[in-house]
Design an enzyme around this catalytic site. Structure first.
Site, PDB file in Angstrom:
ATOM      1  CD  GLU A 175       6.342 -13.344  -1.788  1.00  0.00           C
ATOM      2  OE1 GLU A 175       5.384 -13.655  -1.059  1.00  0.00           O
ATOM      3  OE2 GLU A 175       6.271 -12.552  -2.727  1.00  0.00           O
ATOM      4  CB  CYS A 184      13.939 -10.682  -6.071  1.00  0.00           C
ATOM      5  SG  CYS A 184      13.362  -9.765  -4.677  1.00  0.00           S
ATOM      6  CB  CYS A 223      10.234  -7.628   7.523  1.00  0.00           C
ATOM      7  SG  CYS A 223      11.515  -6.357   7.713  1.00  0.00           S
ATOM      8  CB  CYS A 230       8.512  -0.168   5.511  1.00  0.00           C
ATOM      9  SG  CYS A 230      10.256  -0.247   5.961  1.00  0.00           S
ATOM     10  CB  CYS A 253       6.782  -3.168   3.090  1.00  0.00           C
ATOM     11  SG  CYS A 253       7.561  -4.763   2.764  1.00  0.00           S
ATOM     12  CB  CYS A 258       9.389  -9.739  -2.108  1.00  0.00           C
ATOM     13  SG  CYS A 258      10.038 -11.131  -2.999  1.00  0.00           S
TER      14      CYS A 258
HETATM   15  N1  SAH Z   1      14.313  -5.022   3.795  1.00  0.00           N
HETATM   16  C1  SAH Z   1      15.126  -4.639   2.712  1.00  0.00           C
HETATM   17  C2  SAH Z   1      15.038  -5.560   1.514  1.00  0.00           C
HETATM   18  C3  SAH Z   1      13.697  -6.112   1.182  1.00  0.00           C
HETATM   19  S1  SAH Z   1      12.519  -4.942   0.556  1.00  0.00           S
HETATM   20  C4  SAH Z   1      14.802  -3.219   2.287  1.00  0.00           C
HETATM   21  O1  SAH Z   1      13.835  -2.662   2.779  1.00  0.00           O
HETATM   22  O2  SAH Z   1      15.567  -2.670   1.486  1.00  0.00           O
HETATM   23  C5  SAH Z   1      13.136  -4.656  -1.075  1.00  0.00           C
HETATM   24  C6  SAH Z   1      12.664  -3.387  -1.690  1.00  0.00           C
HETATM   25  O3  SAH Z   1      11.272  -3.465  -2.023  1.00  0.00           O
HETATM   26  C7  SAH Z   1      12.826  -2.189  -0.777  1.00  0.00           C
HETATM   27  O4  SAH Z   1      13.385  -1.105  -1.472  1.00  0.00           O
HETATM   28  C8  SAH Z   1      11.404  -1.945  -0.379  1.00  0.00           C
HETATM   29  O5  SAH Z   1      11.233  -0.654   0.086  1.00  0.00           O
HETATM   30  C9  SAH Z   1      10.664  -2.251  -1.645  1.00  0.00           C
HETATM   31  N2  SAH Z   1       9.220  -2.407  -1.512  1.00  0.00           N
HETATM   32  C10 SAH Z   1       8.533  -2.903  -0.467  1.00  0.00           C
HETATM   33  N3  SAH Z   1       7.208  -2.862  -0.712  1.00  0.00           N
HETATM   34  C11 SAH Z   1       7.060  -2.322  -1.941  1.00  0.00           C
HETATM   35  C12 SAH Z   1       5.931  -2.024  -2.752  1.00  0.00           C
HETATM   36  N4  SAH Z   1       4.693  -2.286  -2.345  1.00  0.00           N
HETATM   37  N5  SAH Z   1       6.159  -1.463  -3.967  1.00  0.00           N
HETATM   38  C13 SAH Z   1       7.407  -1.227  -4.395  1.00  0.00           C
HETATM   39  N6  SAH Z   1       8.503  -1.505  -3.690  1.00  0.00           N
HETATM   40  C14 SAH Z   1       8.338  -2.035  -2.465  1.00  0.00           C
HETATM   41 FE1  SF4 Z   2      11.099  -4.929   6.018  1.00  0.00          FE
HETATM   42 FE2  SF4 Z   2       9.575  -4.351   3.931  1.00  0.00          FE
HETATM   43 FE3  SF4 Z   2      10.707  -2.393   5.332  1.00  0.00          FE
HETATM   44 FE4  SF4 Z   2      12.260  -3.967   3.784  1.00  0.00          FE
HETATM   45  S1  SF4 Z   2      10.637  -2.568   3.089  1.00  0.00           S
HETATM   46  S2  SF4 Z   2      12.631  -3.326   5.912  1.00  0.00           S
HETATM   47  S3  SF4 Z   2      11.134  -5.914   4.002  1.00  0.00           S
HETATM   48  S4  SF4 Z   2       9.143  -3.832   6.096  1.00  0.00           S
END
Ligand code: SAH
Ligand code: SF4
Length: 374
Positions: A94, A115, A122, A126, A129, A350
């Site tokens: 997406e 974005c 991934c 995390c 996420c 995302c």
């Molecule tokens: N993997 C990379 C880029 C994709 S995630 C990274 O982790 O930076 C992009 C951003 O969205 C990151 O800062 C991530 O921590 C944040 N993110 C992920 N899930 C989220 C959520 N549920 N609410 C707010 N931000 C979120």
């Molecule tokens: Fe992967 Fe989501 Fe962690 Fe970014 S925030 S590294 S997309 S698991």
């Protein structure tokens, strides 16, 4: 590569020219083809009407002309809009189009930001996420990264002028294709978007941050910090066990001493996890130290209230707590912003649209997911 064919939108200009010469054509044809791909936005070789039929057929035999298909759109013209794409192999990714109003990632408020995703799923898992929830499937090719922009511009009728790599996936874990895509996005023969309007976000792959610092391109960097100590980061980001806060900050120092573009610490505020005054003070300390270390580069903190994800236990702190956290940073002289816009539901991070679609529409299961679910 697809059936032995080369994906044409993954090629840099010199490579395209080389291939065109191998087909016995003059080098200037490469310019014509790039023009069709990135300016006139042809959707097939057949559209390239100023090339001979013979050459179009040859191109079709040599190259594949991939595209991404939009399968769902959420949101409306004036709000954040999410696009769900199906790739040629059926995988879903997406992109999110963010309209001109909110000032984001240093972009002026009249900029339209997209974005975009760099991987299917991934691997970094995390805990908060949606993208990491179902694990990693594969890297995107440069063409699939660039095509998200082309498809969203076509569907929305808007010219995008700010790119953030904050969609699904960890961009720095797909380094080669990411750099290729950035070059195509930035090049005058490609999409022509200035490097300072391109931001790469990483969860903290320290060695790749150094590698990025060594690249000549002046794109911007966002670090998903989300915790100022190992104690907090270890709880929510497994990557921290590989590269801890000290390793990460030292890679940031390296980056800061090699680049002039801004570095942003992204900090999602999650209630009772990372939102204490202590974390705010330590975060301020890290940001201050880094700005002192960096002579030419500015450092910023971007606070983002957590977007709830179906099935995950985390929530955002109260408005008061968010403001208090912000005020601590500001009192220490840190350039910090707190994202306050509404539209929490659609503005969700995302990875969520794909997850919802997979849960509710149940397309055929990918073998890996099948194993995981079984
Ligand atoms: N993997 C990379 C880029 C994709 S995630 C990274 O982790 O930076 C992009 C951003 O969205 C990151 O800062 C991530 O921590 C944040 N993110 C992920 N899930 C989220 C959520 N549920 N609410 C707010 N931000 C979120
Ligand atoms: Fe992967 Fe989501 Fe962690 Fe970014 S925030 S590294 S997309 S698991």
């Amino acid at each position: 590569m697809d059936n032995g064919k080369i994906e044409i939108k993954s090629l840099l200009f010199d490579e395209l020219r080389e291939k065109v010469r191998e087909l016995g054509e003059p080098g200037y044809r490469a310019r014509q083809i790039a023009d069709w791909l990135y300016q006139k936005r042809a959707q097939s070789f057949n559209d390239m009407t100023d090339l001979s039929r013979g050459l179009r057929a040859q191109l079709d035999e040599t190259f594949s002309f991939g595209r991404v298909d939009i399968v769902r759109v959420l949101g409306s013209r004036d709000t954040t809009r999410k696009f769900l794409f199906r790739l040629a192999d059926g995988n879903l990714i997406e992109s999110v189009l963010i309209p001109a109003s909110p000032a984001l990632y240093g972009a002026k408020s009249d900029r339209r930001t997209i974005c975009i995703s760099t991987q299917v799923g991934c691997a970094y898992g995390c805990k908060f996420c949606a993208s990491g929830l179902e694990g990693f499937t594969r890297n995107l090719g440069a063409n699939e990264i660039v095509d998200q922009i082309i498809a969203v511009e076509r569907a929305s009728g808007q010219k995008i002028d700010n790119i953030v790599f904050m969609g699904m996936g960890e961009p720095l874990a797909n380094f080669e294709q990411l750099m290729r895509a950035i070059r195509i996005i930035n090049a005058p023969w490609g999409l022509g978007i200035g490097a300072r309007h391109i931001t790469v976000s990483t969860s903290g792959l320290a060695p790749q941050i150094r590698r990025l610092a060594d690249e000549p391109l002046q794109s911007r960097l966002a670090i998903s910090l989300h915790g100022a100590t190992d104690e907090v980061r270890d709880q929510i980001m497994p990557i921290n066990r590989r590269y801890n806060v000290a390793d990460l900050l030292s890679a940031c120092d390296y980056y800061a001493s090699h680049k002039k573009q801004r570095l942003t610490f992204e900090y999602i505020l999650i209630a009772d996890v990372n939102d204490t005054d202590d974390q705010a003070h330590l975060l301020a300390k890290h940001a201050r130290r880094l700005s002192e270390h960096a002579r030419r580069l500015s450092v910023k903190v971007n606070l983002i209230p957590y977007n709830t994800v179906e099935g995950l236990p985390w929530s955002r702190p109260s408005r008061n707590r968010q403001e208090k956290f912000l005020s601590i940073l500001r009192a220490k002289g840190i350039a910090a912003t707190l994202r306050r816009e509404k539209g929490h539901d659609i503005d969700a991070a995302c990875g969520q649209l794909r997850l919802q679609t997979k849960r509710h529409h149940r397309p055929p299961l990918h073998p890996q997911n099948f194993l995981r679910e079984a």
